[in-house]
Design a protein around this motif. Structure first.
Motif, short mmCIF file in Angstrom:
data_model
loop_
_atom_site.label_atom_id
_atom_site.label_comp_id
_atom_site.label_asym_id
_atom_site.label_seq_id
_atom_site.Cartn_x
_atom_site.Cartn_y
_atom_site.Cartn_z
N GLU A 178 39.69 45.96 57.37
CA GLU A 178 39.10 47.23 57.80
C GLU A 178 39.86 47.82 59.00
N SER A 179 40.45 46.99 59.83
CA SER A 179 41.18 47.50 60.99
C SER A 179 42.48 48.20 60.60
N PHE A 183 41.28 54.74 55.26
CA PHE A 183 40.23 55.45 54.52
C PHE A 183 40.80 56.67 53.77
N CYS A 184 41.95 56.43 53.12
CA CYS A 184 42.56 57.48 52.30
C CYS A 184 41.91 57.57 50.92
N TYR A 185 41.22 56.51 50.51
CA TYR A 185 40.51 56.42 49.24
C TYR A 185 41.43 56.40 48.01
N ASP A 186 42.73 56.15 48.22
CA ASP A 186 43.64 56.03 47.08
C ASP A 186 43.24 54.86 46.18
N CYS A 187 42.79 53.78 46.79
CA CYS A 187 42.39 52.61 46.01
C CYS A 187 41.18 52.91 45.13
N VAL A 188 40.28 53.73 45.65
CA VAL A 188 39.09 54.11 44.88
C VAL A 188 39.49 54.89 43.63
N ILE A 190 42.42 54.98 42.06
CA ILE A 190 43.36 54.33 41.13
C ILE A 190 42.73 53.18 40.36
N CYS A 191 41.65 52.60 40.87
CA CYS A 191 41.08 51.40 40.25
C CYS A 191 40.58 51.69 38.83
N PRO A 192 41.15 51.04 37.81
CA PRO A 192 40.75 51.32 36.42
C PRO A 192 39.36 50.78 36.08
N GLU A 193 38.87 49.85 36.88
CA GLU A 193 37.56 49.26 36.61
C GLU A 193 36.44 49.91 37.42
N LYS A 194 36.80 50.82 38.32
CA LYS A 194 35.82 51.41 39.25
C LYS A 194 35.10 50.32 40.04
N ALA A 195 35.90 49.34 40.48
CA ALA A 195 35.35 48.20 41.21
C ALA A 195 35.26 48.44 42.71
N ILE A 196 35.81 49.56 43.18
CA ILE A 196 35.77 49.88 44.61
C ILE A 196 34.83 51.07 44.80
N PRO A 197 33.74 50.91 45.52
CA PRO A 197 32.76 51.99 45.66
C PRO A 197 33.37 53.26 46.27
N GLU A 198 32.93 54.40 45.77
CA GLU A 198 33.46 55.67 46.25
C GLU A 198 33.18 55.89 47.74
N ASP A 200 32.83 53.35 49.96
CA ASP A 200 33.16 52.20 50.78
C ASP A 200 34.45 51.54 50.28
N PRO A 201 35.62 52.04 50.67
CA PRO A 201 36.88 51.48 50.18
C PRO A 201 37.18 50.08 50.70
N ILE A 202 36.38 49.60 51.64
CA ILE A 202 36.57 48.24 52.14
C ILE A 202 36.08 47.21 51.13
N ALA A 203 35.09 47.57 50.35
CA ALA A 203 34.44 46.63 49.43
C ALA A 203 35.17 46.58 48.09
N THR A 204 34.96 45.45 47.37
CA THR A 204 35.45 45.30 46.01
C THR A 204 34.42 44.50 45.22
N ASP A 205 33.99 45.04 44.08
CA ASP A 205 33.06 44.32 43.21
C ASP A 205 33.88 43.34 42.38
N LEU A 206 33.91 42.10 42.81
CA LEU A 206 34.75 41.10 42.17
C LEU A 206 34.25 40.70 40.78
N ASP A 207 33.02 41.05 40.46
CA ASP A 207 32.50 40.74 39.12
C ASP A 207 33.15 41.61 38.05
N ILE A 208 33.58 42.82 38.41
CA ILE A 208 34.21 43.71 37.43
C ILE A 208 35.70 43.92 37.71
N CYS A 209 36.17 43.53 38.87
CA CYS A 209 37.59 43.65 39.23
C CYS A 209 38.43 42.78 38.29
N SER A 210 39.51 43.34 37.75
CA SER A 210 40.39 42.59 36.84
C SER A 210 41.57 41.96 37.56
#
Length: 252
Positions: A178-179, A183-188, A190-198, A200-210
């Motif tokens: 986080e430091s 917070f550019c939200y590029d990761c949000v 680009i993620c094909p699984e939508k595993a990063i909340p719109e 909260d780009p710090i978080a990742t839902d590892l249950d759906i992350c490929s």
């Protein structure tokens, strides 16, 4: 007039590089479909020449990439199939890619497996594809052009098994510092699984992350990375087991 169609699912951008190198050997107009961002239906004409590249995830083509590719149809459209991997195992991925293209009415004329720097374990296949790889990739492209000019289809048997090996969910954690995050939200986006909340780009839902690495690759601050005990324990073992160089393989 023929168009060259580049189609790839390339979270770490290495498969994109290989497909681009093959396409550079053709003189026709080029169109690009990046399956990280393109998920619509599309039908290609009989005169098009399609170059399709997929990375290999634990012996399979990625589930999201497969779902998006399945929406693209041919009309006996010539196709070149490329499975790109990190010097570990091809398993059933190239066979799966050729099967899917054939099912979608593409006329596969040639196929290849290529090697690139491993997207998760960075000690494997460093610097690849290198100049030796590129030479073989260019030779492959030239052979594809010859086959197209001669009206030939794929004759080689593609290695692999049906049914394909089961999809595997890797246990590795992807975390974000986080430091460092801007917070550019590029990761949000680009993620094909939508595993990063719109929100909260710090978080990742590892249950759906490929574990595709798209978020790691796109981060301008290098804030996202694989971490955790499982990853750290596996890294030296995997890198040692896959240190022997594997080469480009061509199927015509």
């Amino acid at each position: 007039m023929s168009d060259i169609i580049k189609i790839y699912f390339s979270p770490s951008q290495t498969t994109r590089k290989v497909v681009g190198q093959v396409a550079s050997n053709f003189s026709e107009n080029v169109e690009t479909y990046d399956l990280l961002t393109f998920s619509s239906e599309k039908e290609f004409s009989p005169s098009d020449i399609v170059i399709v590249g997929m990375p290999i995830f634990a012996g399979r083509i990625p589930k999201s990439g497969r779902e998006r590719l399945s929406k693209l149809k041919g009309k006996s459209t010539k196709a070149i199939a490329i499975a790109n991997y990190g010097n570990a195992h091809v398993t059933d991925a190239l066979l799966e890619l050729v099967d899917l293209l054939t099912e979608n009415n593409f006329d596969v004329i040639a196929a290849a497996t290529t090697v690139s720097h491993h997207s998760i374990f960075d000690g494997v296949a460093q610097g690849r594809p290198d100049s030796k790889d590129m030479e073989k990739i260019n030779e492959f492209a030239e052979k594809c052009i010859e086959k197209i000019e001669n009206g030939e289809s794929l004759e080689s048997e593609i290695p692999g098994n049906r049914p394909y090996t089961d999809y595997k969910q890797l246990p590795f954690v992807i975390s974000c510092d986080e430091s460092s995050c801007s917070f550019c939200y590029d990761c949000v986006s680009i993620c094909p699984e939508k595993a990063i909340p719109e929100d909260d780009p710090i978080a990742t839902d590892l249950d759906i992350c490929s574990r595709c690495t798209a978020c790691i690759n796109i981060c301008p601050e290098d804030a996202r990375a694989f971490t955790g005990e499982a990853f750290e324990a596996k890294k030296p073992e995997f890198e040692k087991a896959n240190s022997e160089r594997k080469e480009v393989e061509i199927f015509l």
